[in-house]
Design a protein around this motif. Structure first.
Motif, PDB file in Angstrom:
ATOM      1  N   GLY A 162       6.480   4.011  12.348  1.00  0.00           N
ATOM      2  CA  GLY A 162       7.186   3.118  13.260  1.00  0.00           C
ATOM      3  C   GLY A 162       8.486   2.603  12.690  1.00  0.00           C
ATOM      4  O   GLY A 162       9.385   2.193  13.430  1.00  0.00           O
ATOM      5  N   LEU A 163       8.618   2.634  11.374  1.00  0.00           N
ATOM      6  CA  LEU A 163       9.857   2.285  10.682  1.00  0.00           C
ATOM      7  C   LEU A 163      10.590   3.601  10.394  1.00  0.00           C
ATOM      8  O   LEU A 163       9.958   4.573   9.993  1.00  0.00           O
ATOM      9  CB  LEU A 163       9.532   1.545   9.385  1.00  0.00           C
ATOM     10  CG  LEU A 163      10.661   0.854   8.628  1.00  0.00           C
ATOM     11  CD1 LEU A 163      11.238  -0.293   9.450  1.00  0.00           C
ATOM     12  CD2 LEU A 163      10.150   0.328   7.284  1.00  0.00           C
ATOM     13  N   PRO A 164      11.898   3.670  10.615  1.00  0.00           N
ATOM     14  CA  PRO A 164      12.610   4.931  10.393  1.00  0.00           C
ATOM     15  C   PRO A 164      12.333   5.516   9.011  1.00  0.00           C
ATOM     16  O   PRO A 164      12.208   4.789   8.024  1.00  0.00           O
ATOM     17  CB  PRO A 164      14.082   4.535  10.550  1.00  0.00           C
ATOM     18  CG  PRO A 164      14.053   3.357  11.473  1.00  0.00           C
ATOM     19  CD  PRO A 164      12.800   2.601  11.110  1.00  0.00           C
ATOM     20  N   PHE A 165      12.266   6.829   8.959  1.00  0.00           N
ATOM     21  CA  PHE A 165      11.916   7.502   7.710  1.00  0.00           C
ATOM     22  C   PHE A 165      12.900   7.128   6.599  1.00  0.00           C
ATOM     23  O   PHE A 165      14.116   7.153   6.777  1.00  0.00           O
ATOM     24  CB  PHE A 165      11.928   9.018   7.893  1.00  0.00           C
ATOM     25  CG  PHE A 165      11.649   9.765   6.610  1.00  0.00           C
ATOM     26  CD1 PHE A 165      10.352   9.957   6.182  1.00  0.00           C
ATOM     27  CD2 PHE A 165      12.693  10.228   5.822  1.00  0.00           C
ATOM     28  CE1 PHE A 165      10.085  10.608   5.000  1.00  0.00           C
ATOM     29  CE2 PHE A 165      12.438  10.882   4.621  1.00  0.00           C
ATOM     30  CZ  PHE A 165      11.125  11.073   4.217  1.00  0.00           C
ATOM     31  N   GLY A 166      12.338   6.780   5.431  1.00  0.00           N
ATOM     32  CA  GLY A 166      13.144   6.500   4.260  1.00  0.00           C
ATOM     33  C   GLY A 166      13.822   5.150   4.256  1.00  0.00           C
ATOM     34  O   GLY A 166      14.601   4.847   3.338  1.00  0.00           O
ATOM     35  N   VAL A 167      13.541   4.313   5.241  1.00  0.00           N
ATOM     36  CA  VAL A 167      14.079   2.955   5.293  1.00  0.00           C
ATOM     37  C   VAL A 167      13.014   1.994   4.752  1.00  0.00           C
ATOM     38  O   VAL A 167      11.831   2.137   5.045  1.00  0.00           O
ATOM     39  CB  VAL A 167      14.464   2.568   6.735  1.00  0.00           C
ATOM     40  CG1 VAL A 167      14.806   1.086   6.842  1.00  0.00           C
ATOM     41  CG2 VAL A 167      15.629   3.427   7.217  1.00  0.00           C
ATOM     42  N   ALA A 168      13.446   1.019   3.972  1.00  0.00           N
ATOM     43  CA  ALA A 168      12.517   0.049   3.395  1.00  0.00           C
ATOM     44  C   ALA A 168      12.621  -1.289   4.106  1.00  0.00           C
ATOM     45  O   ALA A 168      13.718  -1.744   4.449  1.00  0.00           O
ATOM     46  CB  ALA A 168      12.801  -0.147   1.907  1.00  0.00           C
ATOM     47  N   ALA A 169      11.474  -1.912   4.347  1.00  0.00           N
ATOM     48  CA  ALA A 169      11.429  -3.288   4.840  1.00  0.00           C
ATOM     49  C   ALA A 169      11.057  -4.186   3.666  1.00  0.00           C
ATOM     50  O   ALA A 169       9.996  -4.020   3.057  1.00  0.00           O
ATOM     51  CB  ALA A 169      10.423  -3.437   5.971  1.00  0.00           C
ATOM     52  N   LEU A 170      11.927  -5.121   3.351  1.00  0.00           N
ATOM     53  CA  LEU A 170      11.730  -6.005   2.204  1.00  0.00           C
ATOM     54  C   LEU A 170      12.381  -7.337   2.492  1.00  0.00           C
ATOM     55  O   LEU A 170      13.496  -7.400   3.022  1.00  0.00           O
ATOM     56  CB  LEU A 170      12.352  -5.390   0.940  1.00  0.00           C
ATOM     57  CG  LEU A 170      12.361  -6.264  -0.319  1.00  0.00           C
ATOM     58  CD1 LEU A 170      10.952  -6.445  -0.863  1.00  0.00           C
ATOM     59  CD2 LEU A 170      13.282  -5.664  -1.390  1.00  0.00           C
ATOM     60  N   ASP A 171      11.696  -8.417   2.140  1.00  0.00           N
ATOM     61  CA  ASP A 171      12.271  -9.748   2.263  1.00  0.00           C
ATOM     62  C   ASP A 171      11.537 -10.674   1.310  1.00  0.00           C
ATOM     63  O   ASP A 171      10.362 -10.473   1.002  1.00  0.00           O
ATOM     64  CB  ASP A 171      12.149 -10.265   3.690  1.00  0.00           C
ATOM     65  CG  ASP A 171      13.153 -11.361   3.997  1.00  0.00           C
ATOM     66  OD1 ASP A 171      14.058 -11.608   3.179  1.00  0.00           O
ATOM     67  OD2 ASP A 171      13.054 -11.970   5.088  1.00  0.00           O
ATOM     68  N   GLU A 172      12.239 -11.684   0.856  1.00  0.00           N
ATOM     69  CA  GLU A 172      11.620 -12.709   0.015  1.00  0.00           C
ATOM     70  C   GLU A 172      10.770 -13.628   0.878  1.00  0.00           C
ATOM     71  O   GLU A 172      11.092 -13.898   2.035  1.00  0.00           O
ATOM     72  CB  GLU A 172      12.724 -13.490  -0.686  1.00  0.00           C
ATOM     73  CG  GLU A 172      12.258 -14.517  -1.689  1.00  0.00           C
ATOM     74  CD  GLU A 172      13.426 -15.220  -2.351  1.00  0.00           C
ATOM     75  OE1 GLU A 172      13.359 -16.470  -2.474  1.00  0.00           O
ATOM     76  OE2 GLU A 172      14.406 -14.543  -2.726  1.00  0.00           O
ATOM     77  N   GLY A 173       9.649 -14.096   0.319  1.00  0.00           N
ATOM     78  CA  GLY A 173       8.792 -15.023   1.043  1.00  0.00           C
ATOM     79  C   GLY A 173       7.554 -14.350   1.594  1.00  0.00           C
ATOM     80  O   GLY A 173       7.099 -13.322   1.060  1.00  0.00           O
ATOM     81  N   PRO A 174       6.964 -14.888   2.676  1.00  0.00           N
ATOM     82  CA  PRO A 174       5.723 -14.324   3.215  1.00  0.00           C
ATOM     83  C   PRO A 174       5.879 -12.857   3.595  1.00  0.00           C
ATOM     84  O   PRO A 174       6.849 -12.480   4.266  1.00  0.00           O
ATOM     85  CB  PRO A 174       5.447 -15.190   4.440  1.00  0.00           C
ATOM     86  CG  PRO A 174       6.141 -16.480   4.162  1.00  0.00           C
ATOM     87  CD  PRO A 174       7.368 -16.114   3.389  1.00  0.00           C
ATOM     88  N   PHE A 175       4.924 -12.041   3.167  1.00  0.00           N
ATOM     89  CA  PHE A 175       4.955 -10.607   3.460  1.00  0.00           C
ATOM     90  C   PHE A 175       3.840 -10.219   4.421  1.00  0.00           C
ATOM     91  O   PHE A 175       4.050  -9.422   5.335  1.00  0.00           O
ATOM     92  CB  PHE A 175       4.822  -9.805   2.162  1.00  0.00           C
ATOM     93  CG  PHE A 175       4.802  -8.310   2.362  1.00  0.00           C
ATOM     94  CD1 PHE A 175       5.987  -7.597   2.473  1.00  0.00           C
ATOM     95  CD2 PHE A 175       3.599  -7.607   2.454  1.00  0.00           C
ATOM     96  CE1 PHE A 175       5.979  -6.214   2.668  1.00  0.00           C
ATOM     97  CE2 PHE A 175       3.585  -6.237   2.649  1.00  0.00           C
ATOM     98  CZ  PHE A 175       4.767  -5.545   2.756  1.00  0.00           C
ATOM     99  N   ALA A 176       2.634 -10.767   4.214  1.00  0.00           N
ATOM    100  CA  ALA A 176       1.484 -10.451   5.061  1.00  0.00           C
ATOM    101  C   ALA A 176       0.571 -11.664   5.136  1.00  0.00           C
ATOM    102  O   ALA A 176       0.519 -12.488   4.222  1.00  0.00           O
ATOM    103  CB  ALA A 176       0.725  -9.239   4.513  1.00  0.00           C
ATOM    104  N   CYS A 177      -0.156 -11.767   6.239  1.00  0.00           N
ATOM    105  CA  CYS A 177      -0.971 -12.957   6.505  1.00  0.00           C
ATOM    106  C   CYS A 177      -2.225 -13.019   5.635  1.00  0.00           C
ATOM    107  O   CYS A 177      -2.781 -11.989   5.248  1.00  0.00           O
ATOM    108  CB  CYS A 177      -1.400 -12.975   7.962  1.00  0.00           C
ATOM    109  SG  CYS A 177      -0.102 -13.458   9.111  1.00  0.00           S
ATOM    110  N   ALA A 178      -2.661 -14.239   5.382  1.00  0.00           N
ATOM    111  CA  ALA A 178      -4.026 -14.458   4.907  1.00  0.00           C
ATOM    112  C   ALA A 178      -4.973 -14.258   6.081  1.00  0.00           C
ATOM    113  O   ALA A 178      -4.614 -14.521   7.230  1.00  0.00           O
ATOM    114  CB  ALA A 178      -4.171 -15.881   4.359  1.00  0.00           C
ATOM    115  N   SER A 179      -6.165 -13.769   5.817  1.00  0.00           N
ATOM    116  CA  SER A 179      -7.139 -13.606   6.898  1.00  0.00           C
ATOM    117  C   SER A 179      -8.552 -13.619   6.328  1.00  0.00           C
ATOM    118  O   SER A 179      -8.763 -13.428   5.129  1.00  0.00           O
ATOM    119  CB  SER A 179      -6.896 -12.310   7.673  1.00  0.00           C
ATOM    120  OG  SER A 179      -7.199 -11.175   6.878  1.00  0.00           O
ATOM    121  N   ALA A 180      -9.510 -13.843   7.215  1.00  0.00           N
ATOM    122  CA  ALA A 180     -10.927 -13.797   6.829  1.00  0.00           C
ATOM    123  C   ALA A 180     -11.759 -13.638   8.082  1.00  0.00           C
ATOM    124  O   ALA A 180     -11.381 -14.095   9.172  1.00  0.00           O
ATOM    125  CB  ALA A 180     -11.339 -15.059   6.070  1.00  0.00           C
TER     126      ALA A 180
END
Length: 385
Positions: A162-180
């Motif tokens: 779903g993200l264009p080939f060879g492109v990186a998604a990166l950002d400082e801070g929250p990356f993925a949710c906590a879950s349970a």
């Protein structure tokens, strides 16, 4: 990395793909990984770490920090629908998240590090077990041998259709949710179906709880204050016509952007279920499952990845971040600064966990290049030991 190495790593990825093993069962996957890594000549190879984890250490000549790079060993309990010649040979199981590809990227790093050690410090290549159910990172950290690989910094990636080939998604801070996962068990009393008034049915409690649990989600955009409650299963009584139900079970997945918000959401869900159960005269009990910490990209680790991606010529976006999904890599944030990025597999690819998903082999050299640049930036390079 040369063409013969890429061909070898691609074959290795396909071999892992043929033999998927789910969380906690990665015996043969770990054996194959350890066998491959051993040929690169690491200074130390640990197996059986936190279950079936494998860790390879490549040490520099001079003292310095320890940098850990993580991949995952486990597959999914999903039947693969594929025409690939290397498709899964195990019914009901498949590498439908790309952990076989991530592990092949680390295998490529092992080949490179075997030829040229870092100048200082240590590189730890960690092949983590049981990522999919959220138990693996905690088990690795709890293993007494973890002190032998305890890092000052940790990095990881995940491929992303779903993200264009060879492109990186990166950002400082929250990356993925906590879950349970929260399992709610309601206890009443069965009765003959012709005389339901003589029993204590959980029907009213269940009918109240299902919308009330869902309403616990904040409805806020994905960012500060976001939370979500998803009812994933509900069962009441037995599949019969002669018995009015005396018990029920509800399973709900809770997620939030921070660990603190997650703890608050869990407490509110349990209080809600307790109050409704008490009002309906029912017993209630809880159990927790598939717990994931929030995954957070620390400034220094994110800066290292950003520089490595830029030097490798990989475009960087923030699309899709933070993710609603969870990542067991978040547990390592308790140990040291961490950062993780998404590596685009192409916009027209099947999504992760789809039965026809397959990791894109062309991502292997890109992942190796990015991580190798991060290693050299942090620890330098030296001649082969």
């Amino acid at each position: 990395m040369n063409a013969p190495d890429i061909a070898t790593l691609t074959d290795f990825r396909h071999e892992l793909h043929r033999h998927p093993e789910v969380s906690g069962e990665e015996v043969e996957t770990a054996r194959r990984v350890a066998g491959f890594i051993e040929t690169a000549g690491p200074d130390l190879l640990l197996t059986g770490l936190g279950g079936h984890g494998v860790a390879a250490i490549f040490a520099g000549a001079e003292p310095g920090p320890t940098l850990l790079i993580r991949s995952e060993l486990d597959a999914l309990p999903i039947e693969e629908l594929s025409h690939a010649v290397y498709r899964s040979t195990i019914p009901g199981k498949g590498h439908l998240c790309g952990h076989d590809g991530h592990s092949s990227i680390l295998a490529g790093l092992a080949l490179e590090l075997g030829r040229m050690r870092p100048a200082r410090g240590r590189i730890v290549l960690l092949f983590q077990p049981a990522e999919e159910d959220g138990s693996g990172a905690a088990a690795v950290i709890a293993d007494p041998r973890f002190d032998q690989i305890r890092p000052e910094l940790a990095l990881a990636l995940h491929n992303m259709p779903g993200l264009p080939f060879g492109v990186a998604a990166l950002d400082e801070g929250p990356f993925a949710c906590a879950s349970a996962g929260l399992r709610i068990t309601l206890a009443g009393r069965t009765a003959h179906a012709s005389m339901p008034e003589t029993g204590l049915s959980p029907l009213q409690a269940v009918s109240r709880l299902l919308p009330a649990l869902t309403a616990l989600g904040s409805g806020a955009p994905l960012g500060p204050g976001f939370s979500l409650a998803t009812v994933t299963h509900a069962r009441m009584g037995e599949p019969t016509f002669g018995v009015a139900p005396g018990s029920a079970e509800i399973r709900v997945t809770l997620r939030a952007i921070t660990n603190e918000d997650m703890a608050s959401l869990m407490a509110r869900a349990e209080a809600l279920a307790t109050n409704i159960a008490n009002e309906e005269g029912l017993g209630v009990s809880f159990s927790h499952h598939d717990a994931f910490d929030a995954c957070f990209n620390a400034p220094e680790a994110t800066a290292l990845l950003r520089r490595a991606l830029t030097d490798a010529g990989v475009p960087i976006v923030t699309t899709g971040l933070p993710m609603r999904a969870s990542e067991d890599f978040g547990r390592f944030s308790r140990i040291c600064p961490t950062a993780m990025f998404l590596l685009g597999a192409g916009v027209d690819r099947p999504a992760l966990h789809n039965p026809d998903y397959d990791f894109v082999d062309a991502l292997i050299p890109i992942g190796i290049d990015v991580f190798l640049r991060a290693i050299r930036t942090t620890l330098g390079g030296s001649a082969t030991k």
